[in-house]
Design a protein around this motif. Structure first.
Motif, mmCIF file in Angstrom:
data_model
loop_
_atom_site.group_PDB
_atom_site.id
_atom_site.type_symbol
_atom_site.label_atom_id
_atom_site.label_comp_id
_atom_site.label_asym_id
_atom_site.label_seq_id
_atom_site.Cartn_x
_atom_site.Cartn_y
_atom_site.Cartn_z
ATOM 1 N N ALA A 128 0.824 -1.216 0.000
ATOM 2 C CA ALA A 128 0.000 0.000 0.000
ATOM 3 C C ALA A 128 0.854 1.260 0.000
ATOM 4 N N SER A 129 1.917 1.273 0.799
ATOM 5 C CA SER A 129 2.767 2.467 0.874
ATOM 6 C C SER A 129 3.654 2.621 -0.358
ATOM 7 N N PHE A 130 3.885 1.537 -1.075
ATOM 8 C CA PHE A 130 4.710 1.608 -2.276
ATOM 9 C C PHE A 130 3.885 2.047 -3.484
ATOM 10 N N ILE A 131 2.692 1.462 -3.669
ATOM 11 C CA ILE A 131 1.840 1.792 -4.810
ATOM 12 C C ILE A 131 1.100 3.112 -4.571
ATOM 13 N N ARG A 132 0.778 3.397 -3.315
ATOM 14 C CA ARG A 132 0.099 4.628 -2.878
ATOM 15 C C ARG A 132 -1.391 4.649 -3.251
ATOM 16 N N PHE A 133 -1.866 3.586 -3.868
ATOM 17 C CA PHE A 133 -3.291 3.448 -4.180
ATOM 18 C C PHE A 133 -3.657 1.980 -4.097
ATOM 19 N N ILE A 134 -4.771 1.676 -3.467
ATOM 20 C CA ILE A 134 -5.222 0.284 -3.377
ATOM 21 C C ILE A 134 -6.711 0.200 -3.683
ATOM 22 N N GLY A 135 -7.106 -0.919 -4.271
ATOM 23 C CA GLY A 135 -8.498 -1.215 -4.547
ATOM 24 C C GLY A 135 -8.846 -2.600 -4.052
ATOM 25 N N PRO A 136 -10.111 -2.970 -4.055
ATOM 26 C CA PRO A 136 -10.527 -4.290 -3.526
ATOM 27 C C PRO A 136 -9.945 -5.470 -4.288
ATOM 28 N N ASP A 137 -9.460 -5.230 -5.526
ATOM 29 C CA ASP A 137 -8.928 -6.342 -6.326
ATOM 30 C C ASP A 137 -7.686 -6.979 -5.709
ATOM 31 N N ILE A 138 -6.997 -6.281 -4.774
ATOM 32 C CA ILE A 138 -5.811 -6.890 -4.160
ATOM 33 C C ILE A 138 -6.181 -8.030 -3.209
ATOM 34 N N GLY A 139 -7.461 -8.149 -2.878
ATOM 35 C CA GLY A 139 -7.905 -9.256 -2.036
ATOM 36 C C GLY A 139 -8.671 -10.313 -2.806
ATOM 37 N N TYR A 140 -8.686 -10.194 -4.138
ATOM 38 C CA TYR A 140 -9.470 -11.137 -4.942
ATOM 39 C C TYR A 140 -8.773 -12.501 -5.018
ATOM 40 N N ILE A 141 -9.553 -13.503 -5.413
ATOM 41 C CA ILE A 141 -9.084 -14.893 -5.407
ATOM 42 C C ILE A 141 -7.870 -15.090 -6.311
ATOM 43 N N THR A 142 -7.790 -14.335 -7.409
ATOM 44 C CA THR A 142 -6.678 -14.516 -8.345
ATOM 45 C C THR A 142 -5.325 -14.251 -7.682
ATOM 46 N N ILE A 143 -5.293 -13.380 -6.676
ATOM 47 C CA ILE A 143 -4.036 -13.060 -6.004
ATOM 48 C C ILE A 143 -3.485 -14.284 -5.275
ATOM 49 N N ILE A 144 -4.357 -15.042 -4.608
ATOM 50 C CA ILE A 144 -3.879 -16.213 -3.866
ATOM 51 C C ILE A 144 -3.335 -17.271 -4.830
ATOM 52 N N PHE A 145 -3.929 -17.368 -6.020
ATOM 53 C CA PHE A 145 -3.412 -18.342 -6.987
ATOM 54 C C PHE A 145 -2.077 -17.882 -7.567
ATOM 55 N N ASP A 146 -1.882 -16.577 -7.671
ATOM 56 C CA ASP A 146 -0.561 -16.074 -8.068
ATOM 57 C C ASP A 146 0.488 -16.437 -7.017
ATOM 58 N N LEU A 147 0.152 -16.234 -5.745
ATOM 59 C CA LEU A 147 1.079 -16.556 -4.659
ATOM 60 C C LEU A 147 1.383 -18.048 -4.623
ATOM 61 N N LEU A 148 0.352 -18.860 -4.857
ATOM 62 C CA LEU A 148 0.553 -20.308 -4.887
ATOM 63 C C LEU A 148 1.454 -20.720 -6.053
ATOM 64 N N THR A 149 1.292 -20.054 -7.186
ATOM 65 C CA THR A 149 2.146 -20.340 -8.342
ATOM 66 C C THR A 149 3.603 -20.054 -8.013
ATOM 67 N N TYR A 150 3.856 -18.897 -7.395
ATOM 68 C CA TYR A 150 5.227 -18.556 -6.998
ATOM 69 C C TYR A 150 5.807 -19.630 -6.085
ATOM 70 N N LEU A 151 4.981 -20.093 -5.138
ATOM 71 C CA LEU A 151 5.452 -21.066 -4.156
ATOM 72 C C LEU A 151 5.699 -22.427 -4.778
ATOM 73 N N LEU A 152 4.772 -22.887 -5.615
ATOM 74 C CA LEU A 152 4.895 -24.215 -6.214
ATOM 75 C C LEU A 152 6.062 -24.290 -7.199
ATOM 76 N N VAL A 153 6.268 -23.232 -7.951
ATOM 77 C CA VAL A 153 7.373 -23.219 -8.908
ATOM 78 C C VAL A 153 8.705 -23.186 -8.177
ATOM 79 N N GLY A 154 8.814 -22.331 -7.154
ATOM 80 C CA GLY A 154 10.066 -22.228 -6.408
ATOM 81 C C GLY A 154 10.365 -23.470 -5.600
#
Length: 342
Positions: A228-254
């Motif tokens: 939030a402090s880096f982008i300086r703007f936030i919307g509800p999309d940062i809590g959407y389901i697609t974000i958790i699947f992105d995080l899971l992708t990072y974890l599974l690949v690594g």
């Protein structure tokens, strides 16, 4: 000893590469992308501690990321609190909500736990999206301040924010290393391997599961607040389901359940995604199959595959050494036998 020195060499190499990166690239866009990657790495480390070392896959992690981001935004923009006070409060608030959710969620197991946390994550998204008077709804929050000065240190420039977030990432890695290699970390691994067996040897599984769940949400909140402090703007999309699947992708690949996995997976996916930007919407036609093949052939991720290769190499060398020793012993016996007969 050699393995320890090699591990320290990798750590020192990563730190040096991260510190020197801004001077080597000298590109503000790449600096922005790497700073975002560091934030995602912090969030993935929280998910990895819970899913990789305890065996509980939380699909509400993006929701807690959003709570941390909105908590910092509301405390600084609407309440007018100091940034650093707001950062601490945002992490604590996220952990407190995580404790309440965990008390209920951790009474379930396996896919029931995943489904329950998925529902919780979606509810968090809906609350942020619909509570217009507090969160701004679809308009989001704007004007979130950058980190305030600490004495002579200023964090107004992209370069200074890059190093600030790098500091928090290194601190996160250090904390995770200490947890994983502690008695508490071994307790988490025991729960992952067999929760029933852990209970029979006297481990309070509920207490430890709640502890790791709260720690996981703390780092999700920290990553969200930094975002939030880096982008300086936030919307509800940062809590959407697609974000958790992105995080899971990072974890599974690594590599899930490894200390280097979140860094390797996040860096690789972010780099490949940026490299395929020229393909626009068609880049997923290449990226998707590559990701699928990687998960099929290397289910433990890149770091896990590397560890498996090292273990096989070590076992092969050990076997060859044992054969040589047996051959030498056999030759020695035959020589002694010939001497006696002669």
């Amino acid at each position: 000893m050699g393995s320890l020195l090699k591990k320290r060499g990798w750590i020192i190499g990563f730190i040096l590469a991260a510190v020197l990166f801004p001077f080597l690239s000298q590109n503000d866009y790449f600096l922005h992308i790497m700073t975002l990657a560091f934030i995602w790495m912090i969030a993935v480390y929280g998910l990895n501690l819970l899913a990789g070392y305890t065996g509980y896959l939380s699909l509400a992690h993006a929701g807690f990321f959003a709570i941390g981001a909105y908590a910092l935004g509301l405390l600084t923009v609407k309440a007018g609190l100091n940034y650093w006070v707001s950062l601490v409060l945002a992490c604590l608030l996220t952990s407190a909500i995580g404790a309440v959710v965990g008390l209920v969620a951790l009474r379930t197991r396996e896919h029931f736990f995943a489904i329950y946390t998925l529902c919780v994550g979606y509810i968090i998204y809906l609350v942020i999206d619909k509570w217009d008077s507090l969160t701004g709804g679809v308009r989001g929050l704007i004007g979130i301040p950058a980190p305030t000065n600490i004495g002579p240190l200023s964090f107004e420039t992209p370069l200074s924010q890059y190093y600030l977030i790098l500091f928090f990432l290194l601190l996160t890695v250090f904390v995770m290393y200490r947890i994983v290699h502690s008695l508490t970390g071994r307790t988490f691994i025991a729960i992952r391997n067999s929760e029933d067996l852990a209970q029979t040897i006297g481990i309070s599984t509920m207490k430890n599961k709640l502890l790791v769940f709260v720690i996981s949400t703390f780092f999700a909140g920290l990553a969200g607040a930094l975002y939030a402090s880096f982008i300086r703007f936030i919307g509800p999309d940062i809590g959407y389901i697609t974000i958790i699947f992105d995080l899971l992708t990072y974890l599974l690949v690594g590599g899930i359940g490894t200390l280097a996995g979140p860094i390797v997976g996040t860096f690789l996916i972010v780099t490949v995604s940026q490299s395929l930007q020229f393909l626009q919407d068609y880049r997923m036609l290449i990226f998707g199959p590559l990701l699928t093949l990687l998960i099929i052939f290397y289910p433990r991720g890149i770091v896990g595959a590397y560890h498996d290769w090292r273990m096989k190499s070590w076992a092969k060398k050990k076997k060859q050494t044992e054969k040589k020793q047996k051959y030498v012993q056999q030759q020695s016996r035959e020589t002694e036998k010939k001497i006696k007969e002669g």
